[in-house]
Design a protein around this motif. Sequence first.
Motif, PDB file in Angstrom:
ATOM      1  N   SER B   3      28.204 -16.915  18.475  1.00 44.32           N
ATOM      2  CA  SER B   3      27.653 -17.822  17.469  1.00 44.32           C
ATOM      3  C   SER B   3      26.172 -18.078  17.743  1.00 44.32           C
ATOM      4  O   SER B   3      25.781 -18.388  18.859  1.00 44.32           O
ATOM      5  N   LEU B   4      25.336 -17.894  16.737  1.00 46.86           N
ATOM      6  CA  LEU B   4      23.899 -18.099  16.913  1.00 46.86           C
ATOM      7  C   LEU B   4      23.460 -19.469  16.400  1.00 46.86           C
ATOM      8  O   LEU B   4      22.529 -20.071  16.907  1.00 46.86           O
ATOM      9  N   PHE B   5      24.134 -19.922  15.350  1.00 45.90           N
ATOM     10  CA  PHE B   5      23.789 -21.176  14.683  1.00 45.90           C
ATOM     11  C   PHE B   5      25.073 -21.879  14.286  1.00 45.90           C
ATOM     12  O   PHE B   5      25.962 -21.237  13.730  1.00 45.90           O
ATOM     13  N   ASN B   6      25.165 -23.194  14.543  1.00 48.39           N
ATOM     14  CA  ASN B   6      26.292 -23.912  13.955  1.00 48.39           C
ATOM     15  C   ASN B   6      25.818 -24.609  12.675  1.00 48.39           C
ATOM     16  O   ASN B   6      24.663 -24.458  12.277  1.00 48.39           O
ATOM     17  N   GLN B   7      26.719 -25.377  12.097  1.00 48.87           N
ATOM     18  CA  GLN B   7      26.422 -25.971  10.793  1.00 48.87           C
ATOM     19  C   GLN B   7      25.199 -26.884  10.839  1.00 48.87           C
ATOM     20  O   GLN B   7      24.328 -26.821   9.969  1.00 48.87           O
ATOM     21  N   GLN B   8      25.117 -27.694  11.924  1.00 51.10           N
ATOM     22  CA  GLN B   8      24.019 -28.659  12.012  1.00 51.10           C
ATOM     23  C   GLN B   8      22.672 -27.940  12.176  1.00 51.10           C
ATOM     24  O   GLN B   8      21.689 -28.271  11.506  1.00 51.10           O
ATOM     25  N   GLN B   9      22.654 -26.932  13.064  1.00 52.30           N
ATOM     26  CA  GLN B   9      21.407 -26.182  13.276  1.00 52.30           C
ATOM     27  C   GLN B   9      20.960 -25.507  11.982  1.00 52.30           C
ATOM     28  O   GLN B   9      19.774 -25.469  11.658  1.00 52.30           O
ATOM     29  N   LEU B  10      21.941 -24.961  11.240  1.00 54.12           N
ATOM     30  CA  LEU B  10      21.635 -24.278   9.988  1.00 54.12           C
ATOM     31  C   LEU B  10      20.977 -25.239   8.998  1.00 54.12           C
ATOM     32  O   LEU B  10      19.964 -24.936   8.366  1.00 54.12           O
ATOM     33  N   GLN B  11      21.552 -26.433   8.938  1.00 53.87           N
ATOM     34  CA  GLN B  11      21.051 -27.446   8.010  1.00 53.87           C
ATOM     35  C   GLN B  11      19.625 -27.856   8.365  1.00 53.87           C
ATOM     36  O   GLN B  11      18.746 -27.944   7.497  1.00 53.87           O
ATOM     37  N   ILE B  12      19.380 -28.057   9.666  1.00 52.87           N
ATOM     38  CA  ILE B  12      18.045 -28.462  10.118  1.00 52.87           C
ATOM     39  C   ILE B  12      17.032 -27.355   9.820  1.00 52.87           C
ATOM     40  O   ILE B  12      15.918 -27.608   9.350  1.00 52.87           O
ATOM     41  N   THR B  13      17.454 -26.111  10.059  1.00 50.81           N
ATOM     42  CA  THR B  13      16.546 -24.981   9.835  1.00 50.81           C
ATOM     43  C   THR B  13      16.181 -24.845   8.363  1.00 50.81           C
ATOM     44  O   THR B  13      15.020 -24.615   8.012  1.00 50.81           O
ATOM     45  N   ILE B  14      17.190 -24.998   7.484  1.00 47.48           N
ATOM     46  CA  ILE B  14      16.918 -24.891   6.042  1.00 47.48           C
ATOM     47  C   ILE B  14      15.954 -25.995   5.616  1.00 47.48           C
ATOM     48  O   ILE B  14      15.030 -25.772   4.835  1.00 47.48           O
ATOM     49  N   GLU B  15      16.155 -27.177   6.213  1.00 45.85           N
ATOM     50  CA  GLU B  15      15.256 -28.290   5.915  1.00 45.85           C
ATOM     51  C   GLU B  15      13.822 -27.949   6.350  1.00 45.85           C
ATOM     52  O   GLU B  15      12.865 -28.197   5.618  1.00 45.85           O
ATOM     53  N   ARG B  16      13.706 -27.365   7.543  1.00 45.18           N
ATOM     54  CA  ARG B  16      12.370 -26.995   8.042  1.00 45.18           C
ATOM     55  C   ARG B  16      11.724 -25.957   7.109  1.00 45.18           C
ATOM     56  O   ARG B  16      10.549 -26.074   6.753  1.00 45.18           O
ATOM     57  N   LEU B  17      12.509 -24.939   6.703  1.00 43.88           N
ATOM     58  CA  LEU B  17      11.964 -23.895   5.831  1.00 43.88           C
ATOM     59  C   LEU B  17      11.462 -24.499   4.518  1.00 43.88           C
ATOM     60  O   LEU B  17      10.396 -24.133   4.015  1.00 43.88           O
ATOM     61  N   ALA B  18      12.235 -25.443   3.983  1.00 44.22           N
ATOM     62  CA  ALA B  18      11.826 -26.092   2.735  1.00 44.22           C
ATOM     63  C   ALA B  18      10.502 -26.835   2.932  1.00 44.22           C
ATOM     64  O   ALA B  18       9.612 -26.774   2.078  1.00 44.22           O
ATOM     65  N   HIS B  19      10.376 -27.526   4.066  1.00 45.23           N
ATOM     66  CA  HIS B  19       9.121 -28.255   4.331  1.00 45.23           C
ATOM     67  C   HIS B  19       7.943 -27.308   4.532  1.00 45.23           C
ATOM     68  O   HIS B  19       6.837 -27.610   4.116  1.00 45.23           O
ATOM     69  N   GLN B  20       8.200 -26.178   5.178  1.00 49.04           N
ATOM     70  CA  GLN B  20       7.115 -25.194   5.351  1.00 49.04           C
ATOM     71  C   GLN B  20       6.639 -24.661   4.007  1.00 49.04           C
ATOM     72  O   GLN B  20       5.442 -24.473   3.780  1.00 49.04           O
ATOM     73  N   LEU B  21       7.610 -24.425   3.093  1.00 45.68           N
ATOM     74  CA  LEU B  21       7.238 -23.976   1.745  1.00 45.68           C
ATOM     75  C   LEU B  21       6.378 -25.025   1.056  1.00 45.68           C
ATOM     76  O   LEU B  21       5.370 -24.723   0.421  1.00 45.68           O
TER      77      LEU B  21
END
Lengths: 311, 176
Positions: B3-21
């Motif tokens: 496992s590379l990412f769990n649900q929480q990490q995935l959510q945080i990462t998507i949030e970060r990507l949205a903020h970078q955009l």
Amino acid sequence: MSLSVKHLLGIKDLTPGDIDLILRTADQFKDVLQRPIKKVPTLRDTTIVNLFYENSTRTRISFELAEKRLSADTINFAASGSSVSKGETLIDTVHNILSMKVDMVVMRHSASGAPHFLSRHINASIVNAGDGINEHPTQALLDAFSIRERLGGLEGKKVALLGDIMHSRVALSNIYLLTKMGAEVTVCGPPTLIPKHIEKLGVRVSYNVRETLAWCDVANVLRIQLERQNKPLFSTLREYSLYYGVNKALLDSLNKEIVIMHPGPINRGVELNSDVADSKQSIILDQVQNGVAVRMAVLYLLAGKKEEALS
Amino acid sequence: MKSLFNQQQLQITIERLAHQLLENHLDFSDTVLIGLQPRGIYLSDRIHRKLNALLPGAHIPYGKLDITFYRDDFNTSSELHVAQETDISFSLENKKVVLIDDVLYTGRTIRSGLDALLDFGRPESVELLVLIDRRFSRELPIQPDYVGMTVDSVATQKVRVLWKEKDEKDEVVMLD
């Protein structure tokens, strides 16, 4: 996922899964055809020959356009003006064309079974664009696509095939396709134009146009094929039109709105009157438009199949 | 399976990507999002939703692109790909396009995607956002602009992003 066949010789050989795959792929090509750039690079290294031993307007243009929209290279061959008139045989003609590195053959021929015969002698994929009075599979597919587009599906729909059932390859392909996909089919026309034992294919037979129109959701009106009728099968075109022609007054008396189709070319005033052919009930021009998308789907799926067979 | 990412990490990462955009595109007045079919759209759906929440009232054009008819392996691939829906109801002429996919590997899908995009107009620019970048495995000179996570992997391994909408849970896994 891919087709279960290497050639499209007839609907008879297809499974319901094949038909569904072709129609779903055609949905995506129809979408491509609505774009400003109506072309995709998919078949850019494929060469296709359109071999027409019999006259055609729609089918031929439709195939050629489908090939061009897929970026395939195309060659057009018409029997008239070719070495066929010098006595070259079908197999020789095709072998000569294929030796110039052609990958697929689209063929129309006046002899029933000509593409089936050819498929036993060559390796290239063959698409039947109409063989004699046998089948016209891409027409049935585009008819099904158009019915599905207008009515939302095929299963349980009531489809009437009207007119010259005996000589119509469109009728036979439609019967195979619609019964495989769970639609109900009635064929209707003068007794002399309906083959004996046709009910064995799972269709109802009626000799009464009014009754048939009142029953159906869709009426596919077929052309009277005088060129294939070697003996008189009805007295006059006027009489045929009187008893079996579809006109606006007849449709208005039904108390429901049915969809009118015709594979073209129309004999206006014989099997179909202009007041119906050009009305909003008619989806004849939608059929023509959908033909390009459906043929793109067939060519795409068969071209993929060819390579599968090699690897 | 790792496992590379769990649900929480995935959510945080998507949030970060949205903020970078958001950082680069501010009000998204000229920017459109395009998700790649079939599996990129789960990511693009979420990014689009996140951006809508961050920028209430902003109407961010969002489309889905299928690249099946633009693949470069039509004649060599053993399987025939079934086309998915392309849904781009606006012109890309002079727009800043953000192309979104789940995993970047050889770069060939993105190349096909660039080809397909041009049929909808000439964008001013195209950026690439991916959740997973399998680095050192590129076959074409294509690099992402926004990356969720960089992964080192070998060709025999597979990286798969699982989405709750389709696979019943959110997780990124590596299969050997």
